[in-house]
Design a protein around this motif. Structure first.
Motif, PDB file in Angstrom:
ATOM      1  N   GLU A  37       0.869   3.964  -2.991  1.00 32.11           N
ATOM      2  CA  GLU A  37       0.535   5.334  -2.624  1.00 32.11           C
ATOM      3  C   GLU A  37       1.489   6.318  -3.302  1.00 32.11           C
ATOM      4  O   GLU A  37       1.116   7.447  -3.605  1.00 32.11           O
ATOM      5  CB  GLU A  37       0.625   5.465  -1.098  1.00 32.11           C
ATOM      6  N   ARG A  83      -9.318   8.812   5.570  1.00 31.70           N
ATOM      7  CA  ARG A  83      -9.266   9.134   4.145  1.00 31.70           C
ATOM      8  C   ARG A  83     -10.528   8.613   3.483  1.00 31.70           C
ATOM      9  O   ARG A  83     -10.961   7.506   3.771  1.00 31.70           O
ATOM     10  CB  ARG A  83      -8.075   8.434   3.473  1.00 31.70           C
ATOM     11  N   LEU A 138       7.063  15.891  -0.772  1.00 31.64           N
ATOM     12  CA  LEU A 138       5.966  16.751  -1.198  1.00 31.64           C
ATOM     13  C   LEU A 138       5.998  18.039  -0.380  1.00 31.64           C
ATOM     14  O   LEU A 138       6.442  18.059   0.757  1.00 31.64           O
ATOM     15  CB  LEU A 138       4.626  16.042  -1.002  1.00 31.64           C
ATOM     16  N   GLU A 139       5.494  19.097  -1.007  1.00 29.79           N
ATOM     17  CA  GLU A 139       5.450  20.374  -0.303  1.00 29.79           C
ATOM     18  C   GLU A 139       4.389  20.329   0.794  1.00 29.79           C
ATOM     19  O   GLU A 139       3.352  19.695   0.627  1.00 29.79           O
ATOM     20  CB  GLU A 139       5.073  21.449  -1.319  1.00 29.79           C
ATOM     21  N   THR A 140       4.642  21.023   1.887  1.00 28.43           N
ATOM     22  CA  THR A 140       3.643  21.057   2.961  1.00 28.43           C
ATOM     23  C   THR A 140       3.376  22.495   3.411  1.00 28.43           C
ATOM     24  O   THR A 140       4.163  23.388   3.112  1.00 28.43           O
ATOM     25  CB  THR A 140       4.106  20.252   4.201  1.00 28.43           C
ATOM     26  N   ALA A 141       2.276  22.675   4.121  1.00 24.85           N
ATOM     27  CA  ALA A 141       1.884  24.012   4.581  1.00 24.85           C
ATOM     28  C   ALA A 141       2.772  24.491   5.718  1.00 24.85           C
ATOM     29  O   ALA A 141       2.873  25.685   5.984  1.00 24.85           O
ATOM     30  CB  ALA A 141       0.432  24.007   5.034  1.00 24.85           C
ATOM     31  N   HIS A 142       3.403  23.576   6.406  1.00 34.87           N
ATOM     32  CA  HIS A 142       4.196  23.945   7.566  1.00 34.87           C
ATOM     33  C   HIS A 142       5.294  22.922   7.791  1.00 34.87           C
ATOM     34  O   HIS A 142       5.125  21.762   7.454  1.00 34.87           O
ATOM     35  CB  HIS A 142       3.287  24.012   8.800  1.00 34.87           C
ATOM     36  N   TRP A 200       0.864  19.391  11.696  1.00 35.78           N
ATOM     37  CA  TRP A 200       0.705  20.356  10.605  1.00 35.78           C
ATOM     38  C   TRP A 200       1.758  20.202   9.515  1.00 35.78           C
ATOM     39  O   TRP A 200       1.615  20.751   8.438  1.00 35.78           O
ATOM     40  CB  TRP A 200       0.545  21.796  11.099  1.00 35.78           C
ATOM     41  N   HIS A 201       2.806  19.439   9.773  1.00 34.52           N
ATOM     42  CA  HIS A 201       3.765  19.164   8.693  1.00 34.52           C
ATOM     43  C   HIS A 201       3.221  18.110   7.726  1.00 34.52           C
ATOM     44  O   HIS A 201       3.889  17.757   6.766  1.00 34.52           O
ATOM     45  CB  HIS A 201       5.112  18.739   9.261  1.00 34.52           C
ATOM     46  N   TYR A 202       2.016  17.585   7.983  1.00 31.11           N
ATOM     47  CA  TYR A 202       1.374  16.685   7.019  1.00 31.11           C
ATOM     48  C   TYR A 202       0.482  17.449   6.041  1.00 31.11           C
ATOM     49  O   TYR A 202       0.071  16.948   5.009  1.00 31.11           O
ATOM     50  CB  TYR A 202       0.503  15.643   7.752  1.00 31.11           C
ATOM     51  N   LEU A 203       0.170  18.697   6.408  1.00 29.27           N
ATOM     52  CA  LEU A 203      -0.821  19.477   5.667  1.00 29.27           C
ATOM     53  C   LEU A 203      -0.282  19.908   4.307  1.00 29.27           C
ATOM     54  O   LEU A 203       0.848  20.386   4.201  1.00 29.27           O
ATOM     55  CB  LEU A 203      -1.168  20.707   6.507  1.00 29.27           C
ATOM     56  N   ARG A 204      -1.105  19.776   3.274  1.00 28.95           N
ATOM     57  CA  ARG A 204      -0.685  20.252   1.958  1.00 28.95           C
ATOM     58  C   ARG A 204      -0.709  21.780   1.963  1.00 28.95           C
ATOM     59  O   ARG A 204      -1.395  22.384   2.796  1.00 28.95           O
ATOM     60  CB  ARG A 204      -1.562  19.663   0.863  1.00 28.95           C
ATOM     61  N   ASN A 244       0.831  -1.217   0.000  1.00 32.66           N
ATOM     62  CA  ASN A 244       0.000   0.000   0.000  1.00 32.66           C
ATOM     63  C   ASN A 244       0.861   1.260   0.000  1.00 32.66           C
ATOM     64  O   ASN A 244       0.538   2.242  -0.651  1.00 32.66           O
ATOM     65  CB  ASN A 244      -0.911   0.039   1.228  1.00 32.66           C
ATOM     66  N   TYR A 245       1.929   1.211   0.771  1.00 33.36           N
ATOM     67  CA  TYR A 245       2.796   2.386   0.869  1.00 33.36           C
ATOM     68  C   TYR A 245       3.535   2.614  -0.442  1.00 33.36           C
ATOM     69  O   TYR A 245       3.826   3.742  -0.821  1.00 33.36           O
ATOM     70  CB  TYR A 245       3.785   2.231   2.022  1.00 33.36           C
ATOM     71  N   HIS A 284      -4.882   3.466  -1.011  1.00 30.18           N
ATOM     72  CA  HIS A 284      -3.956   2.389  -0.648  1.00 30.18           C
ATOM     73  C   HIS A 284      -3.559   2.444   0.817  1.00 30.18           C
ATOM     74  O   HIS A 284      -3.942   1.616   1.603  1.00 30.18           O
ATOM     75  CB  HIS A 284      -2.714   2.437  -1.543  1.00 30.18           C
ATOM     76  N   SER A 285      -2.787   3.467   1.169  1.00 32.28           N
ATOM     77  CA  SER A 285      -2.199   3.508   2.507  1.00 32.28           C
ATOM     78  C   SER A 285      -3.225   3.885   3.571  1.00 32.28           C
ATOM     79  O   SER A 285      -4.099   4.711   3.336  1.00 32.28           O
ATOM     80  CB  SER A 285      -1.070   4.543   2.492  1.00 32.28           C
ATOM     81  N   ASP A 286      -3.095   3.285   4.750  1.00 29.70           N
ATOM     82  CA  ASP A 286      -3.921   3.698   5.883  1.00 29.70           C
ATOM     83  C   ASP A 286      -3.376   4.979   6.501  1.00 29.70           C
ATOM     84  O   ASP A 286      -4.071   5.669   7.218  1.00 29.70           O
ATOM     85  CB  ASP A 286      -3.942   2.604   6.963  1.00 29.70           C
ATOM     86  N   ILE A 287      -2.110   5.254   6.250  1.00 32.90           N
ATOM     87  CA  ILE A 287      -1.485   6.462   6.793  1.00 32.90           C
ATOM     88  C   ILE A 287      -1.445   7.525   5.698  1.00 32.90           C
ATOM     89  O   ILE A 287      -1.116   7.231   4.554  1.00 32.90           O
ATOM     90  CB  ILE A 287      -0.037   6.187   7.248  1.00 32.90           C
ATOM     91  N   ILE A 288      -1.750   8.759   6.064  1.00 33.42           N
ATOM     92  CA  ILE A 288      -1.710   9.861   5.098  1.00 33.42           C
ATOM     93  C   ILE A 288      -0.261  10.308   4.922  1.00 33.42           C
ATOM     94  O   ILE A 288       0.419  10.588   5.900  1.00 33.42           O
ATOM     95  CB  ILE A 288      -2.573  11.040   5.609  1.00 33.42           C
ATOM     96  N   PRO A 289       0.207  10.381   3.672  1.00 36.35           N
ATOM     97  CA  PRO A 289       1.588  10.833   3.462  1.00 36.35           C
ATOM     98  C   PRO A 289       1.748  12.322   3.768  1.00 36.35           C
ATOM     99  O   PRO A 289       0.788  13.087   3.653  1.00 36.35           O
ATOM    100  CB  PRO A 289       1.813  10.584   1.967  1.00 36.35           C
ATOM    101  N   GLN A 290       2.947  12.701   4.144  1.00 36.19           N
ATOM    102  CA  GLN A 290       3.234  14.120   4.387  1.00 36.19           C
ATOM    103  C   GLN A 290       2.998  14.915   3.115  1.00 36.19           C
ATOM    104  O   GLN A 290       3.478  14.549   2.059  1.00 36.19           O
ATOM    105  CB  GLN A 290       4.685  14.297   4.833  1.00 36.19           C
ATOM    106  N   GLY A 291       2.249  16.007   3.261  1.00 35.00           N
ATOM    107  CA  GLY A 291       1.981  16.850   2.106  1.00 35.00           C
ATOM    108  C   GLY A 291       0.682  16.511   1.399  1.00 35.00           C
ATOM    109  O   GLY A 291       0.314  17.158   0.432  1.00 35.00           O
ATOM    110  N   LEU A 292      -0.022  15.475   1.875  1.00 32.91           N
ATOM    111  CA  LEU A 292      -1.285  15.116   1.227  1.00 32.91           C
ATOM    112  C   LEU A 292      -2.496  15.289   2.144  1.00 32.91           C
ATOM    113  O   LEU A 292      -3.623  14.989   1.764  1.00 32.91           O
ATOM    114  CB  LEU A 292      -1.242  13.676   0.711  1.00 32.91           C
ATOM    115  N   PRO A 297       4.349   5.553   4.455  1.00 32.40           N
ATOM    116  CA  PRO A 297       4.447   5.954   3.047  1.00 32.40           C
ATOM    117  C   PRO A 297       5.578   6.963   2.831  1.00 32.40           C
ATOM    118  O   PRO A 297       6.188   6.983   1.759  1.00 32.40           O
ATOM    119  CB  PRO A 297       3.079   6.576   2.746  1.00 32.40           C
ATOM    120  N   ASP A 298       5.867   7.780   3.837  1.00 31.54           N
ATOM    121  CA  ASP A 298       6.930   8.781   3.689  1.00 31.54           C
ATOM    122  C   ASP A 298       8.305   8.123   3.618  1.00 31.54           C
ATOM    123  O   ASP A 298       9.156   8.518   2.815  1.00 31.54           O
ATOM    124  CB  ASP A 298       6.879   9.776   4.855  1.00 31.54           C
TER     125      ASP A 298
END
Ligand code: SF4
Lengths: 524, 255
Positions: A247, B53, A333-337, B84-88, A243-244, B60-68, A321-322
Motif C-alpha cells: 500500500e 475501498r 500524507l496530507e489530510t483534510a483535518h 476525519w483525520h483520514y480524509l484527503r 498488504n500494508y 492491497h490493504s483492508d484499512i484505508i491509510p490516513q490521507g487517502l 498501513p500508517d
C-alpha cells in the motif's frame, strides 16, 4: 468458477466446504465465529456436513479428531484464546497424527478488539511442530484450505491456518472452484498411534521430529513464501502485513521483499534474503515471532534488523498501513483535518432492556451492606457491567474463571465471594470449578445469568440453559434449597435483592439463576 | 479510479447494510473491492466503522491509510470527527445531522454542526426526518446512501438493485420504504449541494433543505432559492418560520 463476496472468515468456511469436509467444530468467539456460521448456513440446505456448536474448544477439537480418525475431513474453528482451552488435545494430536484431513482455523485478535489478550497462535503451531498457513487476503484464505487439507492427509498431521481480525472481518471478491467429494468412512486401524501410552508416545514423538525436515522443505518450496530480491533495504512481511507494505510502495520501488505465509519458517529463504540486504524491517501482525527468530539471541551479524522490538513499530497492537508507512520512514500524507481535541468516547454498552442490567442492579443493591464488595466475573455481554453506570463486576480473565477465582478468594477468607457467569460460559468452563466448590462446600455465591443464548458473539445456541442448566446445577450435589431462580425484571427488583441477600447470608455454596432471555435473541 | 470510503456510525445503525449495497454494486461493475468491518463487542452501541475501498486497479490493504480517504459517509454527525483525520485534503463528507445520543457527554448540537461545516466538501442531511417521511425511522442508513450516491461511481439503478436485494426478504413494503429513503436522501443531498455551490452557507443550506417538503426537493430548485433569498437572513427566517409546508418550487414567494 464464480466470484463471491466473502469475509475472510467466510472464505475459510467455503474453502473447507469445497475441500470436502464432513464436519465443522467450534465454540463461538470473535473474530472466528463467522467461519462456523457460514458453514452451518451452507450445510443446512444439503445437510451433509455435521455442524453443531460444541460446548468448548477442547470438545470441538476432540470431536474433530474423532471424525479425522474415522477417515473424514474436519474443520476446527476457534479464536486464539480458545486454543488455550483446546491445547491439551491440540498438542497431543500432533503426536497421534490424523487420518482424514484435519485443519484448525484459528483467528487471532491483534489490538484486542474483542479479547483479553493478543497472543499469537503461530507460536502454538511452532510448539506443536505442525505446519501453519498465514493467508494474506480473502482469496488466499479460500485457496489455502484446499492445500491445508491435502497437506494434512499427506503428512497425517493437523494443519493450522492462522487468521487475524482484520482479515477475518474484511470482505472481498473471491474466485471459487468445484467442490471435492467428501471422504468415505474409513476408520483408522493404527491403534498404537492413537494410544499415547509412553511407549507409543515416544515412537510418535520421534516420528514427528523425524518429519520436520519435510515440513521445512515444503515451506522452502511454498508458493506462499515469495522472495523478491532488489535493493539493499529489505522488508520481511508475514501474512497480511505484505498488504500494508505494498500500500505504501510505488511500482518502481527498490525494496527487497520476502513475504512469508507458510511455516515452519523457511530458514534457507530467510538466509538468502538476509545475506542480500544491509538493513531489514520485519512486519508481522502479532508477536515479534519472526523478528526474534531472525535476530536470534545475540543479534544478527552483518544486517540491521528492525521491527517491533527496536521501536520502529509499536511492541503491541494491530499493524496498520500508517504504522508501516512511518516505519519505512515515508512522510505522512496530507489530510483534510487533524485528529484534534477530545472526541466524546462511545464505548459499547448493554442493550436497552437487557436482563443483565436488572440482575446487576439487584446485585449492586444486595451487596451494598458490604464494604467495597468485589464481584468475580466472566466473559460475555455481562462483562460490560464492569463499565459505568453499573460497575458491578471486577474481574474477567478466562472462560469459567469467575467461579474458580471466587472459590480461591473464599479459601483465603474473602467475604462475600461472588461469581457472575453466563449460561453458555458456565457450560464452557464453569461446571468443573462449580463441582469442585460444591464438593468442598465453599462459602460462595454463584450468579448464573441465564439469557438462553451466547449473546456477545451474536446469539448462538447455548448448551446449558433452562431445564438443562437447572439439572446440571442440581447434579453437582448442591443443597437444593440454595438453588434460587429469579426473573431479572425491574418489577421484581425488591424480591430479587431479598433473595440475593438471603443467599449471601448462607455459609456454603449457593446458586442464583437469573433467568430471562436476551432481547437480541428474542428479536431473531 | 480508486475510491476509499469510511462508513461511520453507531453499532445497530445499519452500517453493514450500506456496505452491502456498495460492495455489490462494485462487484457488478467488475471492480476490485475490500471492505473491513467491526464485529463483536463494539456492535453493542459502540462507535463502529467500515473501511470500504473499490478500484479498477489492484487494492492491497483492508484499512484505508490516513490521507487517502475520499469520502466519509456517516449515519451520525459526531462519528465524522472520529475519522476525519483520514480524509484527503479534497475529500468529501456526507453526513446525517440526526444525533444518536447514548452517552452522557454528547456534545451540544450547534457547536458540533458549526465544527463540521468548516469542511468545504460537505453534505449534511437530516436523516431522521427523511427516514420518517419515507415511512420508517430505521431507514436512515438508506437515506445516507442516497445522499452519498452522487459521489459514488454507480448509477442510481445499479445501487437500487441492491437496496431491493437487501430488503427483499422482509417484504415489498419494506423494500418500498427503503427505496423511498434512498431517493429522498439523493434528492435532498443534491439540493443541499446546489445551495452551497450557489453560495449559501452550509448551515443555512441545511436549515432550508430541512424546512422544505422533502418529496418536492430537486436539485433544479436550488438556484432559484439562492437567487430568491439572496444571502438575506431575514428572508431565510421568513421561510423557516412559515407555518405549514413549503414546496421546493415556491422560492419566488419568498424572494
Ligand atoms: S445481546 Fe442480549 S445479552 Fe447482550 S447486551 Fe444485548 S440483550 Fe443483553
Amino acid at each position: 468458477m464464480s466470484r463471491e463476496i466473502l469475509l475472510g472468515d467466510e472464505a475459510v468456511g467455503l474453502g473447507a466446504i469445497h475441500a470436502g469436509i464432513s464436519g465443522v467444530y467450534a465454540y463461538p468467539g470473535t473474530p472466528s465465529t463467522e467461519i462456523f456460521e457460514f458453514v452451518e448456513r451452507k450445510a443446512k440446505k444439503k445437510n451433509d456436513i455435521h455442524a453443531f456448536w460444541s460446548t468448548n474448544e477442547k470438545v470441538a477439537y476432540e470431536e474433530a479428531l474423532g471424525m479425522s480418525w474415522a477417515g473424514k475431513r474436519a474443520l476446527i474453528v476457534m479464536k486464539h484464546v480458545g486454543l488455550n482451552v483446546a491445547a491439551d488435545a491440540f498438542m497431543n494430536s500432533a503426536l497421534t497424527g490424523t487420518n482424514g484431513g484435519m485443519v484448525l482455523a484459528v483467528a487471532d485478535d491483534p489490538g484486542m478488539h474483542s479479547s483479553q489478550n493478543e497472543q499469537d497462535s503461530r507460536y502454538f503451531a511452532q510448539f506443536a511442530l505442525i505446519p501453519c498457513f498465514e493467508p494474506k487476503n480473502q482469496q488466499e484464505s479460500y485457496d489455502v484450505m484446499h492445500e491445508a487439507f491435502e497437506l494434512s492427509e499427506e503428512l497425517a498431521l493437523p494443519v493450522m491456518v492462522r487468521l487475524v481480525t482484520r482479515l477475518a472481518h474484511s470482505r472481498a471478491g473471491v474466485e471459487t472452484r468445484e467442490q471435492r467429494p467428501q471422504n468415505l468412512l474409513r476408520p483408522s486401524k493404527e491403534i498404537k498411534k492413537w494410544t499415547l501410552l509412553p511407549s507409543n508416545a515416544r515412537v510418535q514423538y520421534s516420528h514427528l521430529t523425524d518429519i520436520q525436515p519435510t515440513l521445512l522443505q515444503l515451506a522452502e518450496d511454498s508458493v506462499h513464501n515469495e522472495l523478491e530480491l532488489r535493493g539493499k533495504l529489505g522488508v520481511l512481511t508475514c501474512g497480511i502485513a505484505e498488504n500494508y507494505l505494498r500500500e505504501n510502495l510505488e511500482k518502481d520501488h527498490d525494496f527487497s521483499i520476502l513475504s512469508i505465509r507458510q511455516y515452519p519458517i523457511p530458514a534457507e529463504k530467510v538466509r538468502k534474503f538476509v545475506e542480500h540486504v544491509d538493513e531489514l524491517l520485519i512486519l508481522e501482525d502479532g508477536y515479534p515471532l519472526m523478528e526474534n527468530s531472525v535476530r536470534g539471541l545475540f543479534g544478527l551479524v552483518g544486517a540491521k534488523v528492525r521491527g517491533r522490538m527496536t521501536g520502529e513499530l509499536p511492541r503491541t497492537g494491530e499493524l496498520t498501513p500508517d504504522l508501516v508507512r512511518e516505519a519505512l520512514g515515508l512522510p505522512k500524507l496530507e489530510t483534510a483535518h487533524d485528529l484534534s481535541g477530545e472526541i466524546a468516547r462511545r464505548p459499547p454498552a448493554l442493550c436497552k432492556g437487557c436482563p443483565h442490567t436488572d440482575s446487576f442492579r439487584a446485585l449492586n443493591e444486595a451487596l451494598n451492606i458490604f464494604d467495597d464488595p468485589q464481584v468475580f466475573s466472566d466473559i460475555g455481554c455481562y462483562t460490560l457491567a464492569a463499565l459505568p453506570p453499573l460497575e458491578a463486576v471486577h474481574s474477567c480473565v478466562a472462560m469459567g474463571a469467575s467461579i474458580g477465582m471466587a472459590a480461591g478468594a473464599a479459601h483465603a477468607g474473602y467475604l462475600p465471594a461472588v461469581a457472575a457467569i453466563g449460561d453458555s460460559t458456565f457450560s464452557h468452563g464453569g461446571i468443573t470449578p462449580m463441582l469442585s466448590a460444591v464438593q468442598q462446600n465453599v462459602n460462595l455465591n454463584v450468579l448464573i445469568l441465564d439469557n438462553d443464548t451466547v449473546g456477545m458473539t451474536g446469539t448462538q445456541r447455548s448448551m446449558s440453559t433452562g431445564a438443562t442448566l437447572d439439572k446440571i446445577v442440581h447434579g453437582t450435589g448442591i443443597d437444593p434449597e440454595h438453588i434460587r431462580i429469579i426473573e431479572p425484571l425491574p418489577k421484581n427488583h425488591e424480591v430479587n435483592v431479598k433473595i440475593m441477600r438471603e443467599e449471601l447470608a448462607y455459609e456454603g455454596t449457593s446458586v442464583i439463576i437469573a433467568r430471562r432471555a436476551c432481547i437480541e435473541a428474542i428479536k431473531r | 479510479m480508486e475510491k476509499n470510503i469510511i462508513l461511520a456510525g453507531v453499532g445497530g445503525q445499519g452500517i453493514l447494510s450500506i456496505a452491502y449495497v456498495i460492495d455489490n454494486a462494485a462487484l457488478d461493475a467488475g471492480f476490485n473491492f475490500r471492505q473491513a468491518e467491526v464485529h463483536g463487542m463494539a456492535q453493542r452501541g459502540g462507535a463502529v466503522q467500515s473501511n470500504l475501498r473499490y478500484s479498477d486497479g489492484e487494492l492491497h490493504s483492508d484499512i484505508i491509510p490516513q490521507g487517502l480517504c475520499d469520502l466519509i459517509v456517516a449515519v451520525e454527525p459526531l462519528e465524522v470527527m472520529r475519522y476525519w483525520h483520514y480524509l484527503r485534503p479534497d475529500g468529501w463528507v456526507v453526513t446525517s445531522v440526526t444525533p444518536y445520543v447514548n452517552i452522557p457527554d454528547y456534545p451540544e448540537m450547534e457547536g458540533l454542526l458549526a465544527e463540521l461545516s468548516t469542511l468545504p466538501n460537505m453534505v449534511m442531511v437530516d436523516t431522521g426526518r427523511l427516514a420518517k417521511a419515507a415511512g420508517n425511522l430505521r431507514s436512515q442508513n438508506m437515506v445516507i446512501v442516497g445522499a452519498a450516491s452522487n459521489r459514488l461511481n454507480f448509477t442510481e439503478d445499479q445501487l437500487l438493485k441492491h437496496v431491493d436485494g437487501l430488503f427483499a426478504r422482509k417484504g415489498e413494503k419494506i423494500v418500498a420504504v427503503n427505496r423511498r429513503a434512498f431517493s429522498l436522501g439523493r434528492q435532498t443531498g443534491a439540493f443541499y449541494r446546489g445551495l452551497v455551490d450557489g453560495g449559501m452557507s452550509a448551515l443555512n443550506a441545511l436549515k432550508l433543505s430541512t424546512k422544505l417538503n422533502p418529496e418536492s426537493l430537486a436539485v433544479k430548485h436550488a438556484p432559484t432559492w439562492v437567487e430568491a433569498l439572496d444571502g438575506d437572513e431575514a428572508k431565510l427566517t421568513a421561510v423557516l418560520e412559515h407555518d405549514g409546508e413549503v414546496n421546493a418550487d415556491a422560492a419566488s414567494a419568498f424572494g
